[in-house]
Design a protein around this motif. Sequence first.
Motif, PDB file in Angstrom:
ATOM      1  N   MET A   1       0.839  -1.328  -0.010  1.00 38.56           N
ATOM      2  CA  MET A   1       0.037  -0.093   0.120  1.00 38.56           C
ATOM      3  C   MET A   1       0.772   1.221  -0.046  1.00 38.56           C
TER       4      MET A   1
ATOM      5  N   LEU B   1       1.559   5.115   0.928  1.00 38.78           N
ATOM      6  CA  LEU B   1       1.003   6.060   1.665  1.00 38.78           C
ATOM      7  C   LEU B   1       0.904   7.047   0.943  1.00 38.78           C
TER       8      LEU B   1
ATOM      9  N   TYR C   1       2.478   5.434   8.532  1.00 41.13           N
ATOM     10  CA  TYR C   1       0.926   5.069   8.583  1.00 41.13           C
ATOM     11  C   TYR C   1       0.167   6.063   9.205  1.00 41.13           C
TER      12      TYR C   1
ATOM     13  N   SER D   1      -0.301   9.291   7.509  1.00 40.58           N
ATOM     14  CA  SER D   1      -0.814   9.374   6.124  1.00 40.58           C
ATOM     15  C   SER D   1      -2.245   9.541   6.055  1.00 40.58           C
ATOM     16  N   ASP D   2      -2.733   9.781   5.000  1.00 42.39           N
ATOM     17  CA  ASP D   2      -4.007   9.809   4.640  1.00 42.39           C
ATOM     18  C   ASP D   2      -4.743   8.466   4.695  1.00 42.39           C
ATOM     19  N   GLN D   3      -4.048   7.338   4.958  1.00 43.50           N
ATOM     20  CA  GLN D   3      -4.698   5.910   4.990  1.00 43.50           C
ATOM     21  C   GLN D   3      -5.134   5.769   6.447  1.00 43.50           C
TER      22      GLN D   3
END
Length: 261
Positions: free
Chosen positions: A1, A3, A237, A240-242
């Motif tokens: 994924m 980030l 993480y 981040s936007d996630q």
Amino acid sequence: MELTGIESTVALVTGAAQGIGAAVAGVLAGAGARVAAVDRNPEALATVVTKLEAEGESARGYVVDVCDSEAVDALVQRVEQELGPIGILVNAAGVLHTGRVVELSDRQWSDTFSVNASGVFHMSRAVARRMIQHRHGSIVTVASNAAGVPRTEMAAYAASKAASAQFTRCLGLELSDYGIRCNIVSPGSTETPMLRAMLGDGADLRPVIDGTPAAYRVGIPLRKVAQPRDVAEAVAYLVSDQAGHVTMHDLYVDGGAALHV
């Protein structure tokens, strides 16, 4: 994924001269952040910044003692003037004094809290005041699994990290109306100069992994000591936007050592 939300963001990282702080600065810079690397050790900090610049990353070093409230306020103003609005703050500066409570000195206790608790307060307050104006930002405090699990001969460190963790949760509650997220990463035993200083150079890490019943310490279920980058990736993480809907969370990165629920 992959980030997102880190690229081009100004990220202020304390304790950036070594260990977890240096790893966080490297990971965020690698993700495209413009890193303001902060530490009170100018020589070690310059080494980290020079390495990042040589790798083509954006990083600038700032020397400050997080225990000095006025110096922190001035630093945050300077960073925003030189790099732009701070969108990420990572409180990674920390010190460790070990010893049984009956043997700890007043100086050891106060020094531990000055960096690990008051330093987090000074930096978070200064940055939060500016993040409120922007109505955006993410703050992560690097605490410790010792904040939630009693450790022999680590009372000052554990108590100071518990204070910083609870402070960060309270800060997250107060800043939630402004869209600012505040989270905690709690590492366990990590291969850093701090761990080596506590155990002694060349010490066998197997007791750390296996556990020490006499010290009421369980081992590490994953059978390995963390590397600084393991912690830094968790920090990345959370900023981040996630992790856009994650706030006031305490993420344990300890290989299961705390048996944390």
